[in-house]
Design a protein around this motif. Structure first.
Motif, PDB file in Angstrom:
ATOM      1  N   LYS A  51      -3.323  -3.747   6.122  1.00 13.11           N
ATOM      2  CA  LYS A  51      -3.163  -2.523   5.340  1.00 13.11           C
ATOM      3  C   LYS A  51      -2.239  -2.828   4.168  1.00 13.11           C
ATOM      4  N   TYR A  52      -2.439  -2.088   3.096  1.00 13.45           N
ATOM      5  CA  TYR A  52      -1.651  -2.279   1.893  1.00 13.45           C
ATOM      6  C   TYR A  52      -0.871  -1.002   1.618  1.00 13.45           C
ATOM      7  N   TYR A  53       0.436  -1.174   1.414  1.00 10.37           N
ATOM      8  CA  TYR A  53       1.332  -0.040   1.210  1.00 10.37           C
ATOM      9  C   TYR A  53       1.991  -0.181  -0.159  1.00 10.37           C
ATOM     10  N   PRO A  54       1.586   0.637  -1.125  1.00 10.86           N
ATOM     11  CA  PRO A  54       2.218   0.549  -2.444  1.00 10.86           C
ATOM     12  C   PRO A  54       3.635   1.110  -2.411  1.00 10.86           C
ATOM     13  N   LEU A  55       4.514   0.453  -3.136  1.00  8.57           N
ATOM     14  CA  LEU A  55       5.887   0.923  -3.287  1.00  8.57           C
ATOM     15  C   LEU A  55       5.995   1.678  -4.606  1.00  8.57           C
TER      16      LEU A  55
END
Length: 152
Positions: A51-55
């Motif tokens: 999964k990719y979690y943008p900051l």
């Protein structure tokens, strides 16, 4: 008469055995797959998808030779941990602080060099994992990706 009762009893016994056999076969037909599943089929583990979690984006001042420069940086964190999003939200202030310190030590020339992009991503990964560990957060981060980096 005793002979007739005997044949009726035998017939009823045969019918009861037949009905019991049929009921048992039907029950095994319905329950059989559930009962034999652990023994016949190896259990497959579900595939864990990253999964990719943008900051939140960063806008920082970078020291230059003649005048200060500005950098806009958008990052995304890659992980296989589905619970990392809540960790990143809770730890956002310490992550941002550590990244601000890391990038403020860099010069404009270091940041503007395209060959340094992977080393900067690796350094940011190490920094984030270290800060999360120091503050007792889960640090199951696989990779840090820079999705946008603008220097001015």
């Amino acid at each position: 008469m005793a002979l007739a009762k005997s044949s009726v009893v035998k017939s009823l016994a045969i019918i009861c055995v037949f009905l019991g056999w049929t009921a048992g076969a039907l029950w095994l037909g319905w329950q059989g797959p559930e009962l034999t599943k652990p023994y016949l089929q190896p259990e497959e583990e579900p595939v864990k998808v990253a999964k990719y979690y943008p900051l939140e984006k960063f806008i920082m001042s970078i020291p230059g030779d003649k005048y200060p420069h500005y950098m806009l940086l958008e990052m995304t964190v890659k992980s296989h941990n589905p619970l990392l999003e809540s960790v990143l939200l809770e730890a956002d202030p310490v992550i941002r602080n550590s990244l601000m310190k890391m990038f403020s030590r860099k010069t404009f020339q270091e940041l503007n060099d395209r060959d340094q992009l992977e080393s900067l991503q690796s350094e940011a990964l190490v920094m984030i994992v270290k800060v999360l560990s120091e503050n007792d957060f889960q640090s199951d981060i696989d990779e840090v990706l820079f999705t946008r980096m603008v220097l001015q």
